[in-house]
Structure formats: structure tokens, C-alpha cells
Motif scaffolding. Structure first.
Motif, mmCIF file in Angstrom:
data_model
loop_
_atom_site.group_PDB
_atom_site.id
_atom_site.type_symbol
_atom_site.label_atom_id
_atom_site.label_comp_id
_atom_site.label_asym_id
_atom_site.label_seq_id
_atom_site.Cartn_x
_atom_site.Cartn_y
_atom_site.Cartn_z
ATOM 1 N N GLU A 60 -23.183 -1.037 51.899
ATOM 2 C CA GLU A 60 -23.510 0.303 51.005
ATOM 3 C C GLU A 60 -21.911 0.554 49.755
ATOM 4 N N ILE A 61 -20.541 0.387 50.431
ATOM 5 C CA ILE A 61 -19.493 0.547 50.555
ATOM 6 C C ILE A 61 -19.095 -0.472 49.266
ATOM 7 N N LEU A 62 -18.692 -2.293 49.909
ATOM 8 C CA LEU A 62 -18.861 -2.965 48.707
ATOM 9 C C LEU A 62 -20.075 -3.165 47.553
ATOM 10 N N ASN A 63 -20.921 -2.532 47.396
ATOM 11 C CA ASN A 63 -22.325 -2.684 46.307
ATOM 12 C C ASN A 63 -21.631 -1.107 45.884
ATOM 13 N N GLU A 64 -21.252 -0.485 46.001
ATOM 14 C CA GLU A 64 -20.590 0.349 44.815
ATOM 15 C C GLU A 64 -19.395 -0.015 44.136
ATOM 16 N N ILE A 65 -18.165 -0.667 44.861
ATOM 17 C CA ILE A 65 -17.614 -0.893 44.589
ATOM 18 C C ILE A 65 -17.535 -2.186 43.355
ATOM 19 N N LEU A 66 -18.427 -3.048 43.575
ATOM 20 C CA LEU A 66 -19.250 -4.162 43.023
ATOM 21 C C LEU A 66 -19.471 -3.360 41.526
ATOM 22 N N ASP A 67 -20.641 -2.454 41.882
ATOM 23 C CA ASP A 67 -21.142 -1.669 40.760
ATOM 24 C C ASP A 67 -19.934 -0.990 40.231
ATOM 25 N N TRP A 68 -19.112 -0.949 39.744
ATOM 26 C CA TRP A 68 -17.788 0.247 39.405
ATOM 27 C C TRP A 68 -17.341 -1.301 38.468
ATOM 28 N N ILE A 69 -17.292 -1.941 39.457
ATOM 29 C CA ILE A 69 -15.958 -3.392 38.902
ATOM 30 C C ILE A 69 -17.169 -3.844 37.236
ATOM 31 N N ASN A 70 -18.460 -4.125 38.524
ATOM 32 C CA ASN A 70 -19.368 -4.487 36.673
ATOM 33 C C ASN A 70 -19.586 -3.599 35.422
ATOM 34 N N ASN A 71 -19.377 -1.932 35.837
ATOM 35 C CA ASN A 71 -19.379 -0.939 34.851
ATOM 36 C C ASN A 71 -18.760 -1.801 33.113
ATOM 37 N N THR A 72 -19.882 -1.283 32.650
ATOM 38 C CA THR A 72 -19.249 -2.194 30.558
ATOM 39 C C THR A 72 -18.444 -0.396 29.900
ATOM 40 N N ASP A 73 -19.039 0.311 30.490
ATOM 41 C CA ASP A 73 -18.426 1.856 30.435
ATOM 42 C C ASP A 73 -17.140 2.115 29.181
ATOM 43 N N THR A 74 -16.738 1.943 28.718
ATOM 44 C CA THR A 74 -15.298 2.168 28.623
ATOM 45 C C THR A 74 -14.612 2.977 28.946
ATOM 46 N N ALA A 75 -15.315 4.781 29.772
ATOM 47 C CA ALA A 75 -15.362 5.471 29.931
ATOM 48 C C ALA A 75 -14.733 5.841 32.095
ATOM 49 N N THR A 76 -14.876 4.218 32.187
ATOM 50 C CA THR A 76 -15.752 4.076 33.361
ATOM 51 C C THR A 76 -13.723 3.873 33.807
ATOM 52 N N PRO A 77 -12.341 5.472 34.966
ATOM 53 C CA PRO A 77 -12.076 4.661 35.608
ATOM 54 C C PRO A 77 -11.284 3.749 35.628
ATOM 55 N N PRO A 78 -10.222 2.773 35.587
ATOM 56 C CA PRO A 78 -10.070 1.023 35.845
ATOM 57 C C PRO A 78 -9.259 1.245 36.963
ATOM 58 N N ILE A 79 -9.075 2.302 37.808
ATOM 59 C CA ILE A 79 -8.416 2.032 39.099
ATOM 60 C C ILE A 79 -9.254 3.108 40.105
ATOM 61 N N LEU A 80 -9.392 2.252 41.057
ATOM 62 C CA LEU A 80 -10.097 2.455 42.374
ATOM 63 C C LEU A 80 -9.777 2.470 43.344
ATOM 64 N N TRP A 81 -9.541 3.703 44.104
ATOM 65 C CA TRP A 81 -8.121 3.929 45.118
ATOM 66 C C TRP A 81 -9.326 4.148 46.491
ATOM 67 N N LEU A 82 -8.977 3.203 47.592
ATOM 68 C CA LEU A 82 -10.291 3.332 48.231
ATOM 69 C C LEU A 82 -9.012 3.912 49.772
ATOM 70 N N HIS A 83 -9.580 4.679 50.459
ATOM 71 C CA HIS A 83 -8.131 5.398 51.512
ATOM 72 C C HIS A 83 -9.215 5.920 52.453
ATOM 73 N N SER A 84 -8.245 5.796 53.452
ATOM 74 C CA SER A 84 -8.652 6.537 54.962
ATOM 75 C C SER A 84 -7.564 6.424 55.962
ATOM 76 N N GLN A 85 -8.562 6.971 56.781
ATOM 77 C CA GLN A 85 -6.602 7.490 58.169
ATOM 78 C C GLN A 85 -6.312 5.675 58.160
ATOM 79 N N ALA A 86 -5.713 5.288 59.645
ATOM 80 C CA ALA A 86 -5.418 3.581 60.019
ATOM 81 C C ALA A 86 -7.077 3.250 60.756
ATOM 82 N N GLY A 87 -7.679 1.901 60.797
ATOM 83 C CA GLY A 87 -8.306 1.775 61.387
ATOM 84 C C GLY A 87 -9.758 1.539 60.801
ATOM 85 N N ARG A 88 -10.499 2.185 59.502
ATOM 86 C CA ARG A 88 -11.487 1.957 59.515
ATOM 87 C C ARG A 88 -11.471 0.509 58.386
#
Length: 467
Positions: A47-75
């Protein structure tokens, strides 16, 4: 072939050589790229991989160019980062992959970040390659500048802006474990330029991973150019399913027999921490004198949130290693004290060569009698020439916090004095005139043929470190 064609080919060849010389002069970081072995287990994190790939492939110029993936250690942030980089590579979309590592602070990797990413991007586009080479050739000071803002401007933004047309498709840059780049001051300039990422071309996508520590959170959460995504927010059902699959696959490889119910209980117990699941599988590994069900009950008897569970399994695994023997515990502390406060990672053979120079005779033992049993926590425990590093950053965090590690806490004590004296002893024993057997000392190092090979052959790692 006509004379004109020969001249054109010669001109192109000379230009390529000049570009190579310019790009090769950059002080790039080595061994920071994609590692296939770190990717997610097939069938997990879909699910999360597909979500990131959809963001990467989004051609909308308003799409934020940076995705910050964060969490506590070990996830599993790094596993996701390497998986995304691998998928982008297979699709021809990977621009660069740069992974920080806290055991390499001494190398100043944060200063080399954009200096390393830039030539990777240039390798994708001949025009961009030519532009970047000209930038470097025209300003000698840029080749080793420590000014991160200037690197970002001169190596990334300006060359990309000079391209007449867009790159053929979206280009992905992965920056993993920014929180391991050093201390807050070493990240300040990187965070500043990333938080103002609006100047990036619309087809550039930067995937950034880290723990949500204060300075990173303050810089990125308020930026409208950054899309923040927390792994801590992923549905428990999805995380449990993926970890169940991971545990089942891993334990089957180890030859351990557990029921489906046992596997599900372990997955629920993990509280979404893949690192906990990995350590639990190692703890359940079949071995002489071990009853798997007893170990399973030990693991299941602990309660608490994810961070506490991770600490408890570290404690439980180390107790299993030490077996209540005070001499083994003292040797464990001695070895880990040396590893944690060495200025850079060393191999078992190098650690041995220095350890035997320590002042106290109680420290004169081969470090392999401890490290040989720590494959669950460290790399380099089998091959004596491989650098010893943590498999997960949380292990060093655990050892350095007395409230978490208790009897396994590693304090500095007099380790700096011991390392200094050992270094002097190593140099006294190992240094000699013309150690590399050079024919003459009247030429520059850059003019000595195969100097790197001569150094590797004649100067062992522990002597190089001591010097």
C-alpha cells in the motif's frame, strides 16, 4: 570515413574527456547508494509503496516535489527507500540514491550530498552533463566547496534550469536516513534548501526518510513543498499482515516450526516494528540446547509500546549472549566501548590489532570471542576484513542510554585514553621509512602509479586508522 567525420569524432571525444575530468574532480561520497539486499520482502508494504509510486508518477505541476517519509526507529523506512530506488531504477527513473549512516559521521557525508547527486543526474542527460561540467570547469573553487547552499544552487538548480526542455520522464532522487547525517548543525543547510524546494523542475521527485526528530520536523512540516507521510499512521491491520508474512518467510528459512496462530501472535506483538520482528526471528533461531517454544513464551511475556518492546528484545538477546557470566559481560563492554568510540568503523582484524595494545591485560583477548556471536546486531562479525557496523541504528542508541540498556550500558570510561595509547603503540610498531616502497619521493602523490593499491597492500587498516 572522411576527414571531416574524423575531426568531428575527435572533437566529441575530447569534449567527453574534458567533461569526465571536470565531473571526476568533484569530492563525491562512495558506498552510499542503493543496496538490493535492503529492499522490502516481496509482497509486503504494497500500500505505501503504491502510494509513493503514484506520487512519483503524478504529472500535476502542483504536486509537492519532496515526500518526507518518517517514523520511529524500526518501522522499515530504509527498506521502503531502497525498494522505491530499485523500482525507479527498473523503470529508468532513478536519478540518484544517497544513504546516510551514523557510523560514517567522520567522513562529512552531509557536505558531499549534492556533490554526489549532481553527477548522477548528469549521467541521465548529455546536455545536463555538459552544463554541469562547464560549471565546474569555470569555477575551480566549486570542486570541494563545503557551502551546501551553493552546491544546491550551482550543481542542482541552475544546471536543471538551463535545460531547454524537460527530462523525458519524472526523475527520482532518494535520500535515506537524513537523521543519521550528524548533529543538528550539520543538517541545517540541507533542511533549509529542501524546505524551499519550489525552484525544482516539476518532474523531479525527492523521497526523503528520517525519524521525526525536532529540527527535521520543524523544517519540513511547515513547508508547502513537502508532502509528509508517517509510517506510524499506517493501519495496524496492514502492518500486522506484512510482518506476519515476513516472520513466516524468515522462520521457514531457519527451519523453525510454528503454527499460523503463533506467527500471528508474534506479528501483533511487534507493534508494527520490522526491526523487532527481525530480532525476534533471530532469537527463535534453532540452535543447540534451545527449545523454540520456551523462547517464544519469553518473547510473548513482554508488554509495552514499540520502543519499549525493541529495548526488551535487545536486553533479552544480550542476556542470552552473556549468560549471566560477569567476565563475558565485561568483555562485551570492552569490545563495544572500542567500537562505539572509534572515530570510524574498523574490521575485526583491525579491532584486534588495537585491542591487544590496551593498557589492562584483561583487555588482551581476541574481539572475535564476543563479536562472533553478535550477527543479530552487527555486520562484519564473520569476515575479519569487513567493517563492523550496526544492522540497525537503534542498537547503538540502546547501548548509549543507561535508562534503556541497564547492565549493558556502554560508558566512555577511559576509552579515549586507551585508543590514543593503542594508536601510538601501533604506529611505533608499524611505521617505517618508505613504507609503500616508492621509487622516489620527488613526485606528487597524484603522479605515483597505483598509489591506492600500494597503500592497501602495505599499510594495514589499524595502522592507517592510528595515523
Amino acid at each position: 570515413m572522411g576527414v571531416q567525420q574524423v575531426r568531428e569524432d575527435l572533437s566529441v571525444g575530447i569534449q567527453q574527456i574534458q567533461e569526465d575530468l571536470s565531473l571526476d574532480s568533484l569530492d563525491c561520497a562512495g558506498q552510499v547508494g542503493l543496496i538490493k539486499g535492503k529492499k522490502c520482502l516481496d509482497g509486503t508494504r504494497t500500500e505505501i509503496l503504491n502510494e509513493i509510486l503514484d506520487w512519483i508518477n503524478n504529472t500535476d505541476t502542483a504536486t509537492p516535489p519532496i515526500l518526507w517519509l518518517h517514523s520511529q526507529a524500526g518501522r522499515g523506512k530504509s527498506a521502503i527507500a531502497h525498494t522505491i530506488a530499485l523500482q525507479a531504477q527498473s523503470l529508468g527513473m532513478l536519478g540518484s540514491c544517497f544513504c546516510f549512516n551514523r557510523t560514517r559521521h567522520h567522513e562529512g557525508l552531509h557536505v558531499k550530498l549534492f556533490m554526489t547527486i549532481a553527477p548522477h543526474l548528469a549521467d541521465r542527460d548529455l546536455c545536463l552533463r555538459q552544463i554541469l561540467a562547464e560549471v565546474i570547469a569555470n569555477d575551480y573553487s566549486l570542486r570541494d566547496t563545503a557551502d551546501i547552499a551553493e552546491q544546491w544552487q550551482k550543481f542542482i538548480l541552475e544546471p536543471l534550469s538551463q535545460l531547454e526542455g524537460p527530462l523525458s520522464r519524472n526523475v527520482v532522487v532518494v535520500i535515506d536516513a537524513l537523521d543519521e547525517s550528524g548533529v543538528e548543525v550539520t543538517r541545517r543547510d540541507i533542511l533549509n534548501v529542501l524546505a524551499h524546494g519550489a525552484q525544482l523542475p516539476s518532474n523531479i521527485r525527492i523521497v526523503l526518510t528520517s525519524r521525526p526528530i525536532m529540527d527535521i520536523r520543524q523544517a519540513l512540516l511547515v513547508s508547502r513543498h513537502v508532502h509528509a507521510r508517517s509510517l506510524d499512521d499506517i493501519e495496524a491491520e496492514s502492518a500486522t499482515r506484512d510482518i506476519t508474512h515476513y516472520i513466516s518467510t524468515t522462520l521457514k528459512k531457519l527451519g523453525a516450526a510454528f503454527s499460523d496462530k503463533d506467527l500471528e501472535q508474534l506479528a501483533v506483538k511487534s507493534n508494527g516494528l520490522f526491526e523487532w520482528a527481525r530480532l525476534a526471528c533471530d532469537f527463535l533461531h534453532p540452535r543447540i540446547g534451545v527449545i523454540a517454544n520456551e523462547r517464544f513464551c519469553k518473547i510473548m511475556s513482554h508488554a509495552g509500546d514499540g520502543a519499549k518492546l525493541l529495548d526488551r528484545i535487545y536486553t533479552m538477546s544480550l542476556k542470552d549472549l552473556v549468560q549471566g557470566d560477569p567476565d563475558v559481560l565485561e568483555r562485551f563492554r570492552s569490545v563495544m566501548r572500542q567500537i562505539l568510540w572509534s572515530k570510524e568503523p574498523l574490521s575485526i582484524s583491525a579491532l584486534d590489532s588495537m585491542h591487544c595494545k590496551f593498557t589492562w591485560t584483561k583487555d588482551h583477548f581476541p574481539v572475535g570471542i564476543i563479536l562472533g556471536y553478535m550477527a543479530s546486531f552487527l555486520t562484519g562479525t564473520i569476515d575479519p576484513s569487513t567493517l563492523v557496523r550496526p544492522l540497525h541504528a537503534s542498537f547503538y542508541d540502546f547501548l548509549l542510554d543507561k535508562t534503556r540498556s541497564g547492565e549493558f550500558f556502554i560508558d566512555e570510561a577511559d576509552v579515549h585514553r586507551e585508543l590514543a595509547l593503542a594508536s601510538l603503540c601501533v604506529m611505533q610498531d608499524g611505521l617505517r621509512f618508505n613504507i609503500c616502497g616508492l621509487e622516489t619521493s620527488y613526485v606528487r602523490n597524484s603522479e605515483v602509479a597505483d598509489l591506492a593499491m600500494k597503500i592497501e597492500k602495505n599499510i594495514p587498516l589499524h595502522l592507517l586508522y592510528s595515523c
